[in-house]
Design an enzyme around this catalytic site. Structure first.
Site, short mmCIF file in Angstrom:
data_model
loop_
_atom_site.label_atom_id
_atom_site.label_comp_id
_atom_site.label_asym_id
_atom_site.label_seq_id
_atom_site.Cartn_x
_atom_site.Cartn_y
_atom_site.Cartn_z
N TYR A 53 1.13 10.22 12.52
CA TYR A 53 0.88 10.58 11.43
C TYR A 53 0.48 12.38 11.57
CZ TYR A 53 -0.33 6.34 9.07
OH TYR A 53 -0.29 5.00 8.80
N SER A 234 0.07 0.95 1.05
CA SER A 234 0.95 1.38 -0.06
C SER A 234 0.33 0.31 -1.33
CB SER A 234 2.31 1.02 -0.05
OG SER A 234 2.89 2.00 0.96
N LEU A 236 -0.39 1.30 -3.98
CA LEU A 236 -0.09 1.97 -5.50
C LEU A 236 1.34 2.27 -5.28
CD1 LEU A 236 -3.03 4.59 -6.21
CD2 LEU A 236 -2.44 2.27 -7.22
N LYS A 244 2.02 7.81 -13.15
CA LYS A 244 2.49 9.07 -13.08
C LYS A 244 3.91 9.59 -13.05
CE LYS A 244 1.43 10.31 -8.07
NZ LYS A 244 0.59 11.08 -7.17
#
Length: 346
Positions: A53, A234, A236, A244
């Site tokens: 990351y 994940s 969402l 959105k």
């Protein structure tokens, strides 16, 4: 905030886990610090990161996320208040900057990755050290079907598990976990651990959300019966389930606007199913974010739901989902959409 046992360990972790993969790319250190403080105020005691990351992985930002977390621990002195999870990277495209790109899950690479993570995180140990994805060729990262490759050469799982055992004995890690793993891989690791006296995996971090419930097919039973619960990432679906991106919207600064590589949830059938879930939430007077996250969190095979955000407003909304419990009526309506369009995203 609800708290749950991490596998068979003595650790109790919050039902929501703070995800960090945007820190150092979409988020500055100051913004990351704001997120950590907010999560802590809401009762979160579990934070997940990885040597790779932030994402997308780039040489210029490599390992910035772990450095940010380490700086927080140094400045605030609260390392013991957190269950800290990180991961060692496996082989793959786009990460040639990590140990010259010749990544293996063997002694050389695991020890090097772990020692470097400990230094960046400014800690003596990692509570949960995970294999970020398998070294072997198998179905993960958006592949549902398995296609066997007879010439696939990979580090024997015995070697991987033996070196992890050595690191546990050395006190560098407390427990081990899997990620992006399959039913065969999970059960093989558990079998080897039992037969050799090596550490058992206590969790598996795989994708799980309303658009991708493939974990239920072969791994949910394993997670429950073997006390190897899901750390769901994940939840969402790259933000798709927030609503959105409805009708092709691409908000400024959003992940799908910035990075074309995140296309897993962009096919037509997924977009259609997503719209149905968003509309269902609104019909029941719920924020689509809350419905999507609450659905994941209340599954019996989930240990913790990994939430990530790029703004404090988003994070606050995600954290508020911990107070939501979906009704049987709403769950039935979700199931009806799922039966009509099962797992539209891989």
């Amino acid at each position: 905030m609800e708290y749950r046992k991490l596998g068979h360990t003595d650790l109790t972790v919050s039902a929501l886990c703070l995800g960090t993969m945007t820190w150092g790319e979409q988020n500055s250190e100051a913004e990351a610090f704001e997120q950590i403080a907010m999560a802590r105020e809401h009762g979160v005691n579990f934070i997940d990161t990885a040597e790779m990351y932030p994402v997308p992985p780039r040489p210029e930002t490599y390992a910035a996320t772990e450095r940010i977390i380490g700086n927080w621990f140094r400045q605030h002195g609260d390392r013991d208040a957190w269950t800290l999870a990180s991961k060692v990277a496996g082989p793959g495209n786009g990460i040639s900057h990590i140990r010259d790109g010749q990544l293996k899950l063997n002694r050389q690479h695991i020890v090097a990755a772990l020692d470097a993570s400990l230094q960046r995180l400014q800690t003596t140990h990692i509570d949960l050290y995970q294999l970020h994805w398998p070294e072997r060729s198998t179905n993960f990262f958006g592949k549902l079907g398995y296609q066997h490759q007879s010439n696939d050469l990979f580090t024997p799982l015995e070697e991987t598990l033996e070196v992890l055992d050595e690191q546990v004995r050395a006190g560098k890690i407390r427990h081990i976990g899997l990620s992006n793993e399959t039913p065969w891989g999970t059960m093989k690791f558990l079998q080897l651990a039992e037969s050799r006296g090596w550490p058992r995996a206590v969790s598996i971090q795989n994708p799980y959300n309303l658009l991708n419930r493939s974990f239920e097919v072969g791994l949910a039973e394993v997670a429950i019966r073997e006390q190897c619960g899901l750390l769901a990432y994940s939840p969402l679906a790259f933000g798709m389930l927030s609503g959105k991106y409805e009708q092709g919207a691409r908000p400024e600064g959003a992940r799908l606007t910035l990075f074309s590589r995140f296309a897993r949830y962009s096919n037509p059938q997924t977009v259609n199913a997503c719209s149905r879930y968003v509309q269902l939430a609104r019909e029941h007077g719920l924020d689509p974010v809350h419905m999507a996250l609450a659905f994941v969190t209340q599954q019996p095979f989930v240990t913790s739901n990994i939430i990530g955000a790029t703004t404090t407003d988003q994070l606050r909304s995600n954290l508020d989902s911990s107070e939501i419990r979906l009704s049987d009526e709403l769950l039935a309506a979700i199931e009806a959409i799922h039966q009509d369009q099962p797992n539209p995203a891989p």
